[in-house]
Design a protein around this motif. Structure first.
Motif, PDB file in Angstrom:
ATOM      1  N   LEU A 313       0.834  -0.965   0.111  1.00 19.49           N
ATOM      2  CA  LEU A 313       0.059  -0.119   0.046  1.00 19.49           C
ATOM      3  C   LEU A 313       0.981   1.201   0.107  1.00 19.49           C
ATOM      4  CD1 LEU A 313      -2.809  -1.076   2.376  1.00 19.49           C
ATOM      5  CD2 LEU A 313      -2.953  -0.524   0.096  1.00 19.49           C
ATOM      6  N   ILE A 314       2.071   1.405   0.674  1.00 16.39           N
ATOM      7  CA  ILE A 314       2.997   2.229   0.829  1.00 16.39           C
ATOM      8  C   ILE A 314       3.567   2.519  -0.489  1.00 16.39           C
ATOM      9  CG2 ILE A 314       5.058   3.284   1.946  1.00 16.39           C
ATOM     10  CD1 ILE A 314       4.106   1.977   4.572  1.00 16.39           C
ATOM     11  N   GLY A 315       4.055   1.354  -1.208  1.00 18.70           N
ATOM     12  CA  GLY A 315       4.442   1.577  -2.408  1.00 18.70           C
ATOM     13  C   GLY A 315       3.648   1.935  -3.564  1.00 18.70           C
ATOM     14  N   ILE A 316       2.377   1.687  -3.390  1.00 20.88           N
ATOM     15  CA  ILE A 316       1.297   2.273  -4.530  1.00 20.88           C
ATOM     16  C   ILE A 316       1.214   3.929  -4.057  1.00 20.88           C
ATOM     17  CG2 ILE A 316      -1.101   2.396  -4.962  1.00 20.88           C
ATOM     18  CD1 ILE A 316      -1.213  -0.479  -4.112  1.00 20.88           C
ATOM     19  N   LEU A 317       1.119   4.145  -2.755  1.00 21.10           N
ATOM     20  CA  LEU A 317       0.977   5.580  -2.530  1.00 21.10           C
ATOM     21  C   LEU A 317       2.382   6.440  -3.097  1.00 21.10           C
ATOM     22  CD1 LEU A 317      -0.376   5.665   1.060  1.00 21.10           C
ATOM     23  CD2 LEU A 317      -1.664   6.315  -1.043  1.00 21.10           C
ATOM     24  N   LEU A 318       3.509   5.849  -2.863  1.00 23.37           N
ATOM     25  CA  LEU A 318       4.806   6.558  -3.329  1.00 23.37           C
ATOM     26  C   LEU A 318       4.604   6.630  -4.903  1.00 23.37           C
ATOM     27  CD1 LEU A 318       7.423   4.744  -1.005  1.00 23.37           C
ATOM     28  CD2 LEU A 318       6.733   7.270  -1.130  1.00 23.37           C
ATOM     29  N   THR A 319       4.341   5.599  -5.640  1.00 17.90           N
ATOM     30  CA  THR A 319       4.317   5.488  -7.040  1.00 17.90           C
ATOM     31  C   THR A 319       3.102   6.622  -7.555  1.00 17.90           C
ATOM     32  OG1 THR A 319       4.297   3.029  -7.079  1.00 17.90           O
ATOM     33  CG2 THR A 319       3.809   4.241  -9.196  1.00 17.90           C
ATOM     34  N   TYR A 320       1.914   6.850  -7.062  1.00 19.80           N
ATOM     35  CA  TYR A 320       1.117   7.958  -7.344  1.00 19.80           C
ATOM     36  C   TYR A 320       1.757   9.267  -7.057  1.00 19.80           C
ATOM     37  CZ  TYR A 320      -2.739   4.938  -8.881  1.00 19.80           C
ATOM     38  OH  TYR A 320      -3.456   3.980  -9.579  1.00 19.80           O
ATOM     39  N   ALA A 321       2.440   9.376  -5.945  1.00 18.32           N
ATOM     40  CA  ALA A 321       3.207  10.647  -5.691  1.00 18.32           C
ATOM     41  C   ALA A 321       4.217  10.895  -6.622  1.00 18.32           C
ATOM     42  CB  ALA A 321       3.745  10.406  -4.283  1.00 18.32           C
ATOM     43  N   THR A 322       4.923   9.996  -7.061  1.00 16.99           N
ATOM     44  CA  THR A 322       6.080  10.123  -7.822  1.00 16.99           C
ATOM     45  C   THR A 322       5.358  10.473  -9.472  1.00 16.99           C
ATOM     46  OG1 THR A 322       7.260   8.362  -7.046  1.00 16.99           O
ATOM     47  CG2 THR A 322       7.889   9.160  -9.327  1.00 16.99           C
ATOM     48  N   ALA A 323       4.126   9.774  -9.835  1.00 16.46           N
ATOM     49  CA  ALA A 323       3.596  10.187 -11.069  1.00 16.46           C
ATOM     50  C   ALA A 323       3.154  11.880 -11.055  1.00 16.46           C
ATOM     51  CB  ALA A 323       2.237   9.209 -11.161  1.00 16.46           C
ATOM     52  N   ALA A 324       2.492  12.112 -10.012  1.00 13.16           N
ATOM     53  CA  ALA A 324       2.083  13.252  -9.890  1.00 13.16           C
ATOM     54  C   ALA A 324       2.968  14.679 -10.041  1.00 13.16           C
ATOM     55  CB  ALA A 324       1.643  13.613  -8.393  1.00 13.16           C
ATOM     56  N   VAL A 325       4.358  14.221  -9.904  1.00 12.00           N
ATOM     57  CA  VAL A 325       5.355  15.374 -10.013  1.00 12.00           C
ATOM     58  C   VAL A 325       6.093  15.019 -11.421  1.00 12.00           C
ATOM     59  CG1 VAL A 325       5.803  15.545  -7.617  1.00 12.00           C
ATOM     60  CG2 VAL A 325       7.188  14.074  -8.734  1.00 12.00           C
ATOM     61  N   LEU A 326       5.666  14.010 -12.308  1.00  7.60           N
ATOM     62  CA  LEU A 326       6.452  13.805 -13.455  1.00  7.60           C
ATOM     63  C   LEU A 326       5.848  14.773 -14.592  1.00  7.60           C
ATOM     64  CD1 LEU A 326       6.147   9.725 -13.874  1.00  7.60           C
ATOM     65  CD2 LEU A 326       8.116  11.155 -13.227  1.00  7.60           C
ATOM     66  N   LEU A 338      -3.928  -2.550 -13.308  1.00  5.77           N
ATOM     67  CA  LEU A 338      -2.445  -2.800 -13.345  1.00  5.77           C
ATOM     68  C   LEU A 338      -2.150  -2.971 -11.788  1.00  5.77           C
ATOM     69  CD1 LEU A 338      -0.366  -1.060 -15.963  1.00  5.77           C
ATOM     70  CD2 LEU A 338      -0.553  -3.594 -15.691  1.00  5.77           C
ATOM     71  N   VAL A 339      -2.672  -2.023 -11.074  1.00  2.00           N
ATOM     72  CA  VAL A 339      -2.290  -1.781  -9.492  1.00  2.00           C
ATOM     73  C   VAL A 339      -2.772  -3.231  -8.990  1.00  2.00           C
ATOM     74  CG1 VAL A 339      -2.936  -0.690  -7.425  1.00  2.00           C
ATOM     75  CG2 VAL A 339      -2.341   0.786  -9.823  1.00  2.00           C
ATOM     76  N   ILE A 340      -3.953  -3.488  -9.167  1.00  2.00           N
ATOM     77  CA  ILE A 340      -4.524  -4.461  -8.499  1.00  2.00           C
ATOM     78  C   ILE A 340      -3.718  -5.959  -8.821  1.00  2.00           C
ATOM     79  CG2 ILE A 340      -6.544  -6.028  -8.411  1.00  2.00           C
ATOM     80  CD1 ILE A 340      -8.273  -3.500  -8.840  1.00  2.00           C
ATOM     81  N   SER A 341      -3.507  -6.379 -10.288  1.00  4.42           N
ATOM     82  CA  SER A 341      -2.875  -7.432 -10.532  1.00  4.42           C
ATOM     83  C   SER A 341      -1.522  -7.487 -10.105  1.00  4.42           C
ATOM     84  CB  SER A 341      -2.890  -7.664 -12.134  1.00  4.42           C
ATOM     85  OG  SER A 341      -2.002  -6.359 -12.510  1.00  4.42           O
ATOM     86  N   TYR A 342      -0.775  -6.460  -9.996  1.00  2.00           N
ATOM     87  CA  TYR A 342       0.744  -6.299  -9.331  1.00  2.00           C
ATOM     88  C   TYR A 342       0.779  -6.305  -8.022  1.00  2.00           C
ATOM     89  CZ  TYR A 342       3.016  -6.196 -14.127  1.00  2.00           C
ATOM     90  OH  TYR A 342       3.430  -6.044 -15.265  1.00  2.00           O
ATOM     91  N   SER A 343      -0.310  -5.985  -7.344  1.00  2.00           N
ATOM     92  CA  SER A 343      -0.512  -6.093  -6.032  1.00  2.00           C
ATOM     93  C   SER A 343      -0.697  -7.480  -5.534  1.00  2.00           C
ATOM     94  CB  SER A 343      -1.653  -5.100  -5.422  1.00  2.00           C
ATOM     95  OG  SER A 343      -1.265  -3.816  -5.731  1.00  2.00           O
ATOM     96  N   LEU A 344      -1.517  -8.100  -6.203  1.00  2.00           N
ATOM     97  CA  LEU A 344      -1.724  -9.549  -5.717  1.00  2.00           C
ATOM     98  C   LEU A 344      -0.602 -10.341  -6.052  1.00  2.00           C
ATOM     99  CD1 LEU A 344      -5.467  -9.768  -7.291  1.00  2.00           C
ATOM    100  CD2 LEU A 344      -5.107  -9.679  -4.825  1.00  2.00           C
ATOM    101  N   VAL A 345       0.144  -9.995  -7.151  1.00  2.00           N
ATOM    102  CA  VAL A 345       1.230 -10.862  -7.702  1.00  2.00           C
ATOM    103  C   VAL A 345       2.234 -10.874  -6.256  1.00  2.00           C
ATOM    104  CG1 VAL A 345       3.067 -11.157  -9.142  1.00  2.00           C
ATOM    105  CG2 VAL A 345       0.918 -10.684  -9.934  1.00  2.00           C
ATOM    106  N   LEU A 346       2.532  -9.631  -6.081  1.00  2.00           N
ATOM    107  CA  LEU A 346       3.512  -9.306  -4.770  1.00  2.00           C
ATOM    108  C   LEU A 346       3.144 -10.012  -3.448  1.00  2.00           C
ATOM    109  CD1 LEU A 346       4.430  -5.450  -5.859  1.00  2.00           C
ATOM    110  CD2 LEU A 346       6.031  -7.512  -6.162  1.00  2.00           C
ATOM    111  N   LEU A 347       1.884  -9.727  -3.177  1.00  2.00           N
ATOM    112  CA  LEU A 347       1.504 -10.364  -1.999  1.00  2.00           C
ATOM    113  C   LEU A 347       1.584 -11.855  -2.039  1.00  2.00           C
ATOM    114  CD1 LEU A 347      -0.016  -9.872   0.692  1.00  2.00           C
ATOM    115  CD2 LEU A 347      -2.243 -10.183  -0.405  1.00  2.00           C
ATOM    116  N   ALA A 348       1.031 -12.483  -3.187  1.00  2.00           N
ATOM    117  CA  ALA A 348       1.273 -13.751  -3.135  1.00  2.00           C
ATOM    118  C   ALA A 348       2.948 -14.055  -2.988  1.00  2.00           C
ATOM    119  CB  ALA A 348       0.687 -14.468  -4.639  1.00  2.00           C
TER     120      ALA A 348
END
Length: 374
Positions: A313-326, A338-348
């Protein structure tokens, strides 16, 4: 779960370090996923997000717009085919445009892909500003938002370099690009006036188009090649993969993310295995006082699950924060799927990685552990 939470709080320093590793891995995975999808959109967004099931091309054209030439009248025949519910003939042409009356030597020239469509067809994009294509204004075009960032605005008259054709911007749309070029949507008539201005360039085909896109019913398979000669039919995926450079570019990004996930699995497994090894005596005591393997394993897996969920969850927040300043020119598009699929993969991966620790726990002998021997 109670024991897992108590240990997470008690040994927070140790678990924060592990969590930081998972956060950084998640951040990198999501960022690469967003970057890869952004590059993919530049290559084929107009086709990726279009509501199409099939595309019809000239026979032996390898599903390429540039190699295919068909008559627009074929669209009426295709509409009569079983399973076809809607048709949208299109044509494409690369061009370089600039604002009319600007100095040809100093004015910024933008390379675009002109896509000719039937006004009102399902290929006409949603307009975010201005108005849609109209038969009453044959010179009107809808352009991608990226041209607005280059200084173009509604009402601007455009000149195509090397041609006397002119266009007027009547609308803007979002995320419309093909072959890494912003798309300019025009009427088919306007496209033909530019692309086939030279005598004979249309090969004698009346009202030439490059492809006819189809919508159909999933319950009724389309078998056009058997009933209509001189055409080949490709799926939406085949049409997208035929865009020059798309398959290679998309495959490279996917391979990078795949290797990153494999490396992540190894790193996370090693960290939790070392952590479990450091607690051999603790687990030995728990077994000595009649703590079952299943109870200890549930505690360890629960720790991994809680830690992974919070870190992702922290990684997702950091990614969107990074995207906001790109910068707007950066091709980044992290969609929810993509967020949901990769989150499930990382959790698994994190939970599965903890199974190496589980195997070690199951082999711990209480007497050996309490005696300080491995």
């Amino acid at each position: 779960m109670f024991l897992a939470l108590k240990e997470l709080i008690y040994s927070k320093g140790r678990f924060i370090m592990i969590s930081l590793i998972i956060v950084l891995i998640s951040w990198l995975v999501f960022f690469l996923a967003g970057l890869g999808n952004g590059l993919s959109d530049l290559g084929a967004a107009t086709l990726k997000y279009a509501p199409i099931e099939y595309a019809v091309y000239e026979e032996n054209s390898d599903f390429s717009f540039s190699k295919s030439m068909l008559s627009e009248s074929l669209a009426d025949d295709l509409l009569k085919e079983k399973g076809v519910t809607a048709v949208a003939p299109i044509g494409t042409a690369s061009a370089s445009i600039r604002q009319k009356n600007s100095d040809e030597d100093t004015a910024s020239k933008i390379d675009v892909l002109i896509v000719g469509i039937r006004p009102g067809s399902f290929m006409e994009p949603i307009v975010t500003a201005g108005e849609s294509l109209q038969a009453s204004n044959p010179a009107g075009v809808i352009v991608d938002h990226s041209l607005e960032l280059e200084g173009f605005k509604l009402g601007d008259n455009l000149t195509i370099n090397g041609s006397t054709q002119e266009m007027e911007i009547i609308g803007f749309t979002e995320n419309q690009s093909l072959s890494h070029q912003p798309v300019v949507f025009s009427s088919l008539e306007k496209l033909r006036e530019y692309k086939y201005a030279a005598p004979g360039s249309d090969n004698g085909i009346k009202d030439v188009v490059n492809s006819i896109l189809l919508q159909g019913k999933e319950s009724e398979p389309i078998e056009i090649e058997q009933s209509i000669e001189g055409v080949q039919v490709g799926s939406k995926k085949e049409a997208i993969n035929a865009v020059p450079g798309y398959a290679a570019e998309n495959g490279t990004i996917t391979l990078m993310v795949g290797f990153l996930i494999i490396i992540s699995a190894i790193i996370i497994a090693v960290f939790f295995y070392i952590l479990t090894s450091q607690k051999t005596q603790q687990f030995g005591v728990m077994k000595a006082i009649d703590g079952s393997n299943w109870f200890i394993i549930k505690s360890v897996v629960s720790q991994v699950f809680i830690l992974s969920v919070l870190s992702i969850l922290i990684g997702i927040l950091l990614t969107y924060a990074t995207a906001a300043v790109l910068p707007d020119s950066m091709p980044f598009n992290l969609i929810p799927s993509l967020v949901i699929s990769y989150s499930l993969v990382l959790l698994a991966i994190s939970v599965i990685s903890s199974f190496f620790s589980v195997l070690k726990i199951a082999k711990i002998d209480p007497l050996t552990a309490l005696g300080g021997k491995e």
